[in-house]
Scaffold this active site. Structure first.
Site, mmCIF file in Angstrom:
data_model
loop_
_atom_site.group_PDB
_atom_site.id
_atom_site.type_symbol
_atom_site.label_atom_id
_atom_site.label_comp_id
_atom_site.label_asym_id
_atom_site.label_seq_id
_atom_site.Cartn_x
_atom_site.Cartn_y
_atom_site.Cartn_z
ATOM 1 N N GLY A 175 0.833 -1.208 0.000
ATOM 2 C CA GLY A 175 0.000 0.000 0.000
ATOM 3 C C GLY A 175 0.865 1.254 0.000
ATOM 4 C CG ASP A 221 1.317 -10.159 6.297
ATOM 5 O OD1 ASP A 221 1.449 -10.345 7.501
ATOM 6 O OD2 ASP A 221 0.365 -9.546 5.789
HETATM 7 P P1 ADP Z 1 0.964 -1.199 3.875
HETATM 8 O O1 ADP Z 1 1.942 -0.220 3.338
HETATM 9 O O2 ADP Z 1 1.481 -1.893 5.087
HETATM 10 O O3 ADP Z 1 0.455 -2.118 2.796
HETATM 11 P P2 ADP Z 1 -1.546 0.341 3.760
HETATM 12 O O4 ADP Z 1 -2.102 -0.469 2.635
HETATM 13 O O5 ADP Z 1 -2.460 0.687 4.876
HETATM 14 O O6 ADP Z 1 -0.282 -0.364 4.444
HETATM 15 O O7 ADP Z 1 -0.952 1.679 3.155
HETATM 16 C C1 ADP Z 1 -0.355 2.656 3.965
HETATM 17 C C2 ADP Z 1 -0.659 4.027 3.468
HETATM 18 O O8 ADP Z 1 -0.183 4.188 2.118
HETATM 19 C C3 ADP Z 1 -2.133 4.352 3.386
HETATM 20 O O9 ADP Z 1 -2.639 4.783 4.631
HETATM 21 C C4 ADP Z 1 -2.174 5.481 2.369
HETATM 22 O O10 ADP Z 1 -1.839 6.699 2.960
HETATM 23 C C5 ADP Z 1 -1.057 5.081 1.415
HETATM 24 N N1 ADP Z 1 -1.659 4.387 0.252
HETATM 25 C C6 ADP Z 1 -2.016 3.089 0.147
HETATM 26 N N2 ADP Z 1 -2.533 2.838 -1.065
HETATM 27 C C7 ADP Z 1 -2.517 3.991 -1.737
HETATM 28 C C8 ADP Z 1 -2.925 4.411 -3.045
HETATM 29 N N3 ADP Z 1 -3.461 3.545 -3.916
HETATM 30 N N4 ADP Z 1 -2.754 5.703 -3.392
HETATM 31 C C9 ADP Z 1 -2.212 6.581 -2.541
HETATM 32 N N5 ADP Z 1 -1.808 6.259 -1.301
HETATM 33 C C10 ADP Z 1 -1.964 5.004 -0.898
#
Ligand code: ADP
Length: 827
Positions: A175, A221
């Site tokens: 993400g 993970d």
């Molecule tokens: P991880 O990085 O552990 O997969 P998340 O999926 O919650 O965790 O993503 C962390 C942060 O990255 C989100 O809170 C958001 O701010 C940003 N983010 C995730 N996906 C997107 C996206 N498609 N576009 C813009 N920012 C994103």
């Protein structure tokens, strides 16, 4: 303004903006936290400074970038404020200068009050000390809703430009890295708009047209494609194994079943590795649901078989995202109910939850994060406008750069394939270790004749331990024995090495006999250093008498030299022409060619644990240096790799020796370093000395020299860790390696054995090695070519250049004296 000089740097061409300003780079952690993130941040900071950059940390992930700094100081002033807050007065002859940026703000307590609404913080060298061993992320992480919106990202772009930052290291999961890619692709538009709105100057615009981003994958993970291992996954596995090991004893006492739920919504890596590391009975993961509709019936028949053989406990590992073949979730509670209803087992559920995220990082996460953190800076500084954003990955034992969005897309593809019930496709997207470990799990946990070879291909395979005990030997023996059984072979345990064979101390290893061996340290078969020369004729005779068709020899340098002897004796003894494979297992990691031996991960973890406590004590007494002596014979692996993992400042290894000049320089550097510490903020420092680094400058002598030469600035104590490094319980990494490698060993023996006839040719005697990005079978002659037989170690060990990295990261060495190339491509 000029960049802050640290560690006698400025030896290489500095990355600078047109106007003479140093390059400014920032690092942030985002998404779910994972152990090792702090190590990554500290290495990025120090490598960035080493490279002459100004380095910033962004608190609270993307949210911090959106928020920026709320104080009203002009942006220019803000970016340059407190570049060197204090404490930089002491300059040693070698040019070391301690620096403190605004990093004090990182530690001033919690939340808004603590960091006074400032999220983008200039940091200096000493602001990140002690980070390597801390769990979680000290610079904070958050999930940012604002950053998901274009307006939020535009604000982030504005904040970056106003601080003069156009290079970013992002440590997070898929993400966070997707967010990074979106920001980078929108960057030119954001800048154009900000210029048109008069928010940034033409000069800002011209200076920062391109945003370069490098990703470090922090995720427990291990769900990211493009890398074998993510930062934090190894520690999470440690936490799981600690929990399941504890559960196992109580399960056994009460004859209970335990269903253990581990994290992993779309990825069963933790579950698979936990299952093979703990010797679990059954497993449910998202990528490979049970092939049958009646998964409950299948599980019960497996468990019933185990119980009928005499097992008193049943452990079932369930990944959070486990499903059946129709995509219906299989939960820990479902499994529990089945076990109660169908088998009448006293069953408990343990959901490990957030304990898996927590705690101090294991040694491997510290090392991985260190090397990847440094590589991230290198990748960032060499990036061109047209270069894609990279993630820094790992392939077996090599650090790699992979295009970020390809890795993210492939990661997301796994979930899509699972949703489309293309389970084989999902599994194929995982790294090779995943499928191999999964197969090894089924081969070693199921009792079935489905994979039996035809009668004439079934072998009697001897398994023997040679040399000093090493954690992982037993796990390898367990899997080898069970894999043999699953193929219709007869595994024969040879107890107490070659003397044991001569005394007929040989017996069949049954499925239940080896059941508990995965988690046991030492050597269940018994091991010693005796070489086959004690009685070659007798050994040939006994191999014949016990009708042994093939040999698996587990051990370190002695196991290797045993095989050399047997190979040489093949001319005289026909029986030695049977295929033989050596599985390297030694805590000192001195076997040539292979990058890792079984036990070498456990020993580093033991060292890390001991050093963490020692460092605490050293720091509590403020100006104290601790000299920690490690085992390892003539091989400095434990000391050098351990030093990197514990953040030691100096390391002495046998390969590089110790001289009087060296000691004089080190004393001088230490004095300068203690002098430059802020008053009242001095820290304990560790020196790691491998036992055979010098016969003259022993640990005690060095301790005395340091006490004398500290001259009131520091004193010294020493500790000899000795045999503790042989470890108790094997680390999960040693266990999983043992499982994977032992299956390959048996496959090699199968391939080369010809029942009733002896194998011929040199390719029937070999070692299994991990070298760089490859796992390969290496003929003995190549092993010999890579060995310093006199010193009993590898000729050019991959880890030796890490000594330079230890010194670079402690500020003792500068770039002119350290070659980055060797450790950039290897781990
Ligand atoms: P991880 O990085 O552990 O997969 P998340 O999926 O919650 O965790 O993503 C962390 C942060 O990255 C989100 O809170 C958001 O701010 C940003 N983010 C995730 N996906 C997107 C996206 N498609 N576009 C813009 N920012 C994103």
């Amino acid at each position: 303004m000029a960049a802050t000089p640290v560690g006698g740097l400025f030896t290489e061409e500095q990355p600078r903006k047109k106007d003479g300003e140093p390059k400014k780079l920032a690092v942030l952690t985002s998404g779910g936290d994972s152990a090792g993130m702090n190590a990554a941040v500290s290495r990025v900071v120090r490598m960035g400074i080493t490279r002459g950059c100004q380095v910033f940390v962004v608190r609270e992930g993307w949210e911090g970038l959106v928020q920026g700094n709320s104080d009203s100081s002009s942006d220019e002033e803000d970016a340059n404020s407190n570049p060197v807050k204090t404490g930089v007065q002491a300059k040693a002859n070698n040019g070391f200068v301690a620096t403190y940026g605004d990093g004090e703000l990182l530690k001033e307590g919690e939340g808004e009050a603590g960091f006074k609404g400032r999220y983008i913080i200039r940091v200096g060298w000493d602001d990140v000390r002690g980070f390597v061993g801390e769990g979680g992320t000290l610079i904070g992480t958050a999930r940012s809703v604002a950053f998901r919106e274009r307006a939020g990202r535009k604000r982030a772009a504005y904040n970056l430009v106003k601080h003069g930052i156009d290079a970013l290291v992002v440590c997070g999961g898929d993400g966070s890295l997707t967010g990074a890619d979106v920001l980078r692709s929108e960057w030119p538009e954001h800048l154009k708009e900000l210029l048109a709105e008069g928010k940034i100057s033409q000069e800002d615009y011209d200076n920062h047209k391109i945003l370069n981003i490098v990703g470090l994958v922090g995720s427990i993970d291990n769900d990211m494609a493009g890398t074998d291992l993510t930062i934090g996954a190894a520690t999470a596995l440690h936490r799981i194994c600690e929990a399941v090991d504890s559960i196992s004893s109580t399960a056994s006492s009460h004859s209970r079943a335990f269903v253990v739920e581990v994290m992993g919504r779309h990825c069963g890596w933790l579950a698979v590795m936990a299952a093979i590391s703990t010797g679990a009975d059954h497993l449910f993961i998202p990528e490979q649901p049970p092939a049958v509709d009646d998964w409950a019936g299948e599980m019960c028949s497996v468990l019933k078989q185990h119980r009928e053989l005499g097992k008193r406990k049943s452990i079932i590992i369930v990944a959070e995202g486990a499903i059946d073949k129709n995509l219906k979730p299989i939960t820990a509670d479902n499994v529990k109910q089945v076990l109660i209803d169908q088998l009448g087992l006293d069953t408990r559920v343990t959901t490990l939850g957030h304990t898996q995220r927590g705690g101090r990082p294991c040694a491997y996460d510290r090392i991985l994060a260190s090397l990847q953190g440094c590589e991230a800076v290198e990748a960032l500084l060499s990036a061109k406008p047209e270069t894609p954003s990279y993630i820094i990955g790992l392939a077996e034992n090599a650090i790699t750069r992979q295009p970020m969005m390809e890795a993210v897309a492939q990661t997301q593809e796994v979930a899509k394939r699972i949703a489309a019930k293309d389970f084989d496709g999902a599994l194929a997207l995982r790294d090779p270790e995943f499928a191999e470990c999964l197969n090894a799990f089924y081969a070693s946990s199921r009792i079935s004749d489905a994979d039996y070879l035809p009668q004439d291909k079934r072998l009697r395979i001897g398994i023997i331990h040679i040399g000093a005990p090493a954690p992982g030997m037993n796990a390898a023996t367990r899997t080898a024995a069970r894999y043999c059984l699953s193929r219709g072979h007869t595994p024969l345990g040879i107890y107490n090495g070659w003397p044991g064979l001569l005394e007929d101390n040989v017996s069949e290893l049954t499925w239940l006999r080896v059941d508990q061996w995965t988690t046991r340290g030492g050597s269940e078969l018994g091991t010693n250093r005796k070489q086959p020369e004690i009685d070659l004729e007798g050994i040939a005779y006994k191999l014949e008498e016990h009708k042994i068709d093939a040999l698996l020899v587990i051990g370190g340098f002695e196991a290797f030299t045993s095989l050399i002897t047997l190979e040489q004796a093949r001319a005289n003894y026909r029986k030695f022409k049977i295929p033989m494979i050596h599985l390297p297992a030694t805590i000192s990691n001195n076997v040539p060619v292979t990058d890792w031996s079984l036990g070498s991960d456990t020993s580093i973890n033991v060292l890390v644990e001991a050093c963490d406590s020692i460092k605490q004590s050293a720091s509590a007494s403020r100006n104290r240096v601790f000299v920690v002596e490690t085992q390892g014979g003539e091989c400095g692996y434990i000391s050098v790799v351990g030093a990197l993992a514990v953040g030691a400042v100096i390391v002495y290894a046998p390969e590089t020796g110790i001289s009087l000049k060296m000691l004089a320089q080190d004393c001088e550097w230490l004095r300068a370093r203690y002098k430059s510490d802020l008053k009242g903020k001095s820290e304990g420092r560790l020196i790691i000395r491998s036992e055979k680094s010098s016969s003259c400058y022993t640990t005690e002598v060095i301790n005395k020299i340091l006490n004398e030469e500290g001259r009131g600035l520091f004193d010294s104590r020493f500790v000899q860790l000795g045999h503790t490094l042989q470890g108790g319980t094997p680390s999960p990494r040693d266990r999983t390696r043992a499982v994977r490698l032992s299956v390959k060993c048996i496959a090699f023996l199968e391939q080369h054995a010809r029942k009733g006839r002896s194998g011929e040719g040199q390719d029937t005697i070999a070692s299994i090695c991990i070298t760089g990005a490859n796992l390969k079978i290496v003929p003995l002659r190549e092993m010999v070519a890579g060995a310093d037989m006199k010193k009993r170690r590898a000729k050019n060990p991959w880890w030796l250049p890490l000594k330079g990295m230890v010194e670079l990261m402690s500020g003792k060495q500068n770039l002119a004296n350290v070659s980055l190339a060797p450790w950039r491509s290897k781990l």
